[in-house]
Design a protein around this motif. Sequence first.
Motif, PDB file in Angstrom:
ATOM      1  N   SER A 163       6.511  -2.504  -7.646  1.00 51.03           N
ATOM      2  CA  SER A 163       5.071  -2.754  -7.535  1.00 51.03           C
ATOM      3  C   SER A 163       4.705  -3.298  -6.166  1.00 51.03           C
ATOM      4  O   SER A 163       3.666  -2.929  -5.593  1.00 51.03           O
ATOM      5  N   GLY A 164       5.552  -4.167  -5.620  1.00 49.24           N
ATOM      6  CA  GLY A 164       5.276  -4.725  -4.299  1.00 49.24           C
ATOM      7  C   GLY A 164       5.242  -3.660  -3.223  1.00 49.24           C
ATOM      8  O   GLY A 164       4.374  -3.675  -2.340  1.00 49.24           O
ATOM      9  N   CYS A 165       6.180  -2.714  -3.287  1.00 52.42           N
ATOM     10  CA  CYS A 165       6.215  -1.646  -2.282  1.00 52.42           C
ATOM     11  C   CYS A 165       4.998  -0.740  -2.393  1.00 52.42           C
ATOM     12  O   CYS A 165       4.409  -0.347  -1.375  1.00 52.42           O
ATOM     13  N   LEU A 166       4.595  -0.430  -3.612  1.00 56.29           N
ATOM     14  CA  LEU A 166       3.417   0.422  -3.783  1.00 56.29           C
ATOM     15  C   LEU A 166       2.140  -0.299  -3.377  1.00 56.29           C
ATOM     16  O   LEU A 166       1.246   0.294  -2.745  1.00 56.29           O
ATOM     17  N   GLN A 167       2.043  -1.571  -3.714  1.00 61.11           N
ATOM     18  CA  GLN A 167       0.856  -2.340  -3.321  1.00 61.11           C
ATOM     19  C   GLN A 167       0.774  -2.469  -1.796  1.00 61.11           C
ATOM     20  O   GLN A 167      -0.332  -2.474  -1.231  1.00 61.11           O
ATOM     21  N   ALA A 168       1.915  -2.592  -1.145  1.00 57.83           N
ATOM     22  CA  ALA A 168       1.919  -2.673   0.317  1.00 57.83           C
ATOM     23  C   ALA A 168       1.370  -1.392   0.940  1.00 57.83           C
ATOM     24  O   ALA A 168       0.590  -1.432   1.898  1.00 57.83           O
ATOM     25  N   GLN A 169       1.784  -0.240   0.405  1.00 60.82           N
ATOM     26  CA  GLN A 169       1.279   1.035   0.912  1.00 60.82           C
ATOM     27  C   GLN A 169      -0.226   1.141   0.691  1.00 60.82           C
ATOM     28  O   GLN A 169      -0.990   1.444   1.618  1.00 60.82           O
ATOM     29  N   ALA A 170      -0.651   0.886  -0.553  1.00 61.10           N
ATOM     30  CA  ALA A 170      -2.074   1.001  -0.878  1.00 61.10           C
ATOM     31  C   ALA A 170      -2.913   0.009  -0.079  1.00 61.10           C
ATOM     32  O   ALA A 170      -4.010   0.340   0.399  1.00 61.10           O
ATOM     33  N   GLY A 171      -2.407  -1.207   0.082  1.00 65.10           N
ATOM     34  CA  GLY A 171      -3.148  -2.226   0.820  1.00 65.10           C
ATOM     35  C   GLY A 171      -3.356  -1.842   2.277  1.00 65.10           C
ATOM     36  O   GLY A 171      -4.454  -2.035   2.821  1.00 65.10           O
ATOM     37  N   ALA A 172      -2.327  -1.299   2.908  1.00 62.84           N
ATOM     38  CA  ALA A 172      -2.456  -0.886   4.302  1.00 62.84           C
ATOM     39  C   ALA A 172      -3.494   0.216   4.442  1.00 62.84           C
ATOM     40  O   ALA A 172      -4.321   0.212   5.366  1.00 62.84           O
ATOM     41  N   VAL A 173      -3.469   1.165   3.514  1.00 62.06           N
ATOM     42  CA  VAL A 173      -4.425   2.274   3.557  1.00 62.06           C
ATOM     43  C   VAL A 173      -5.852   1.756   3.358  1.00 62.06           C
ATOM     44  O   VAL A 173      -6.770   2.112   4.113  1.00 62.06           O
ATOM     45  N   GLU A 174      -6.046   0.917   2.365  1.00 63.50           N
ATOM     46  CA  GLU A 174      -7.398   0.430   2.084  1.00 63.50           C
ATOM     47  C   GLU A 174      -7.945  -0.427   3.222  1.00 63.50           C
ATOM     48  O   GLU A 174      -9.136  -0.355   3.564  1.00 63.50           O
TER      49      GLU A 174
END
Length: 242
Positions: A181-192
């Motif tokens: 979850s942390g890795c996916l949230q990091a990707q999504a957070g950078a994009v947003e």
Amino acid sequence: MILLIDAGNTRIKWRLVAPRGEAGWIAEGVLVHEEIASLRRVFRKHPGIERVFGCNVAGPQVAGHVTNLAAAAGLTPEWLQPSAECCGVRNLYDDPMQLGADRWAALIGARTVHAGAALVVTAGTATTVDLLSAEGDFRGGLILPGVDLMLRALASRTAQLPLASGRFSPTPRNTADAIHSGCLQAQAGAVERMFRSVAAQQNAICLLGGGAADSFADLLELPLRRIENLVLVGLATVARAG
């Protein structure tokens, strides 16, 4: 016909297109670096190939293999080089030549498919997040480890965090899920966060592609279009304009 080559870090994508006018493609495929010799079959099956045009971030060895295979068909590959401007996109990098050829091609591809502002995201071995204004200015972008690299980095550099199969949870309650979850949230957070820079522009959209895109696409709360092979779209645009 034009054979387009996108030689990436782990895979090589190819596409056959008409030299001008026609939308779509004639044939396409994908292979890992170890299978590069199979491109020979593409040349044999399509003797009408008149040109080979591509971008290469895989290094000189892969470029050499492509060159040898094309030479057997009497062709010399042409490789896209970043420039200050091309096909309606202006490159505002401090040194335009330092921009990766794949990112440059993807930006041109984004401009081809969308006339407004865009955040161009390719989620592969690395994730690239690039800003393209409605006027066609590439304003800069991010490069961060891809999902798999993030997972493997945690496993290899920390003794207590193994490489395990977790699943996404907004509130993870076990270690495997916390890592995933942390890795996916990091990707999504950078994009947003990057999308905020273009969000106010009319018709702004995130164009998302790449092998890992589906892993975090559903987490993104922004105007989104899933689109694959923007690099090949951009290469076709440049090749047909040349």
